[in-house]
Design a protein around this motif. Sequence first.
Motif, PDB file in Angstrom:
ATOM      1  N   ARG A 150       0.834  -1.209   0.000  1.00  0.00           N
ATOM      2  CA  ARG A 150       0.000   0.000   0.000  1.00  0.00           C
ATOM      3  C   ARG A 150       0.870   1.260   0.000  1.00  0.00           C
ATOM      4  N   ASP A 151       1.928   1.238   0.792  1.00  0.00           N
ATOM      5  CA  ASP A 151       2.804   2.406   0.889  1.00  0.00           C
ATOM      6  C   ASP A 151       3.551   2.690  -0.413  1.00  0.00           C
ATOM      7  N   ARG A 152       3.764   1.653  -1.216  1.00  0.00           N
ATOM      8  CA  ARG A 152       4.520   1.818  -2.462  1.00  0.00           C
ATOM      9  C   ARG A 152       3.666   2.375  -3.600  1.00  0.00           C
ATOM     10  N   GLY A 153       2.374   2.342  -3.467  1.00  0.00           N
ATOM     11  CA  GLY A 153       1.518   2.862  -4.524  1.00  0.00           C
ATOM     12  C   GLY A 153       1.656   2.051  -5.799  1.00  0.00           C
ATOM     13  N   ASP A 154       2.058   2.721  -6.881  1.00  0.00           N
ATOM     14  CA  ASP A 154       2.175   2.053  -8.176  1.00  0.00           C
ATOM     15  C   ASP A 154       3.483   1.287  -8.319  1.00  0.00           C
ATOM     16  N   LYS A 155       4.409   1.465  -7.391  1.00  0.00           N
ATOM     17  CA  LYS A 155       5.694   0.782  -7.489  1.00  0.00           C
ATOM     18  C   LYS A 155       5.638  -0.570  -6.786  1.00  0.00           C
ATOM     19  N   TRP A 156       6.727  -1.330  -6.929  1.00  0.00           N
ATOM     20  CA  TRP A 156       6.794  -2.665  -6.342  1.00  0.00           C
ATOM     21  C   TRP A 156       7.531  -2.614  -5.012  1.00  0.00           C
ATOM     22  N   LEU A 157       7.721  -3.743  -4.367  1.00  0.00           N
ATOM     23  CA  LEU A 157       8.195  -3.777  -2.985  1.00  0.00           C
ATOM     24  C   LEU A 157       9.523  -3.068  -2.757  1.00  0.00           C
ATOM     25  N   ALA A 158      10.433  -3.154  -3.717  1.00  0.00           N
ATOM     26  CA  ALA A 158      11.738  -2.505  -3.556  1.00  0.00           C
ATOM     27  C   ALA A 158      11.753  -1.102  -4.140  1.00  0.00           C
ATOM     28  N   GLY A 159      10.587  -0.577  -4.474  1.00  0.00           N
ATOM     29  CA  GLY A 159      10.510   0.755  -5.043  1.00  0.00           C
ATOM     30  C   GLY A 159      10.794   0.794  -6.531  1.00  0.00           C
ATOM     31  N   THR A 160      10.848  -0.364  -7.156  1.00  0.00           N
ATOM     32  CA  THR A 160      11.135  -0.444  -8.591  1.00  0.00           C
ATOM     33  C   THR A 160       9.859  -0.254  -9.404  1.00  0.00           C
ATOM     34  N   GLU A 161      10.058   0.135 -10.668  1.00  0.00           N
ATOM     35  CA  GLU A 161       8.916   0.342 -11.556  1.00  0.00           C
ATOM     36  C   GLU A 161       8.330  -0.981 -12.052  1.00  0.00           C
ATOM     37  N   ALA A 162       9.161  -2.022 -12.062  1.00  0.00           N
ATOM     38  CA  ALA A 162       8.738  -3.356 -12.487  1.00  0.00           C
ATOM     39  C   ALA A 162       9.175  -4.354 -11.420  1.00  0.00           C
ATOM     40  N   PRO A 163       8.617  -5.561 -11.408  1.00  0.00           N
ATOM     41  CA  PRO A 163       8.920  -6.519 -10.339  1.00  0.00           C
ATOM     42  C   PRO A 163      10.411  -6.862 -10.271  1.00  0.00           C
ATOM     43  N   SER A 164      10.911  -6.905  -9.048  1.00  0.00           N
ATOM     44  CA  SER A 164      12.293  -7.285  -8.781  1.00  0.00           C
ATOM     45  C   SER A 164      12.322  -8.660  -8.129  1.00  0.00           C
ATOM     46  N   ILE A 165      13.532  -9.079  -7.788  1.00  0.00           N
ATOM     47  CA  ILE A 165      13.693 -10.334  -7.043  1.00  0.00           C
ATOM     48  C   ILE A 165      12.869 -10.315  -5.761  1.00  0.00           C
ATOM     49  N   ALA A 166      12.707  -9.137  -5.162  1.00  0.00           N
ATOM     50  CA  ALA A 166      11.923  -9.022  -3.929  1.00  0.00           C
ATOM     51  C   ALA A 166      10.498  -9.516  -4.130  1.00  0.00           C
ATOM     52  N   ASP A 167       9.860  -9.046  -5.168  1.00  0.00           N
ATOM     53  CA  ASP A 167       8.470  -9.427  -5.445  1.00  0.00           C
ATOM     54  C   ASP A 167       8.353 -10.900  -5.828  1.00  0.00           C
TER      55      ASP A 167
END
Length: 235
Positions: A157-174
Amino acid sequence: MAPFGTYNTFTKPVIHPRARLGLAAAAIGGHEIAIPEDFTFGVTNKTPEYLAKFPLGKMPTFEGADGFCLSETNAIALYIADTAPKPGKREQLLGATAHERALVQQWLWFTYQHLEPTMTTLCLWRFGPWATYDKEKEEKADGELRRWLVYIEKSVRDRGDKWLAGTEAPSIADLAVCGQLYNGFMVYVDAEMRKEFPVAVKFYKRLLDTVPEVKELYSIENGWVETRKQPETSA
C-alpha cells in the motif's frame, strides 16, 4: 542457443517452492534454463557424481554451461539475475539504485527467515506425506502468517504504483515474496482468510496480470484454495 545452465530440481507434483524464484528471474532476464527430467530427490542428489559438484547434497542447485556450480536458492537467483542478457533486466531484478538493491536484500531475507518457515509449517503437511500436523506449531504459525501478511499489505500500500523494492517493475523481492504466497494461496490462505488481506491478494494477481514471462510459474496449480484442509481430514 544452448541453455545458460541446468537447474537441478523437480517440477512435479509442483515446482519446488525454492526453485520458482530462480526460474522466474531467468524468465524475466532472458536466460534459457534446463531442468533434468529424471531428477529424483533423495536419489539423484545422493549420487557420487552429484556430490562431487554439490557436497552437501542439497537441492535446488545450479550448474552453469561454463561449469560454475552454485547452491542456496537466493544465491542462484541473484546470479541468474546478475547475468541477465536482456537489456535493463539486471537493474530491474536487482535494483538500479543503492536503496533499491538494499530493499531487494531486505525482502529476500524476510522471505527466507520469516515467510518461508511459516509457510512450511502450515503448508507442507497439506501438500502430502512430508510432514505431520502439530497443533501447537500450527497455531503459532497461523499467528505469524497473519503478522507477515499485515506487513506485506502495508508495504504494498505504501509503495503505490511501485513494487516492494521501489522499482517500476517486479524485482527479485516481489518474485521471492510471491513465491511463498503461491504456497499459501494454494493450500492455506483460503477464501475466508483472503478477505482479510485483499491488498496481498491484489499484489499477487498484479504479478500474474502484468508479467507474462512468469504467469505460468505463478499460476496456482489446481486453483486457489477455497477451504483449507483440516487436521481431522489429513489421513
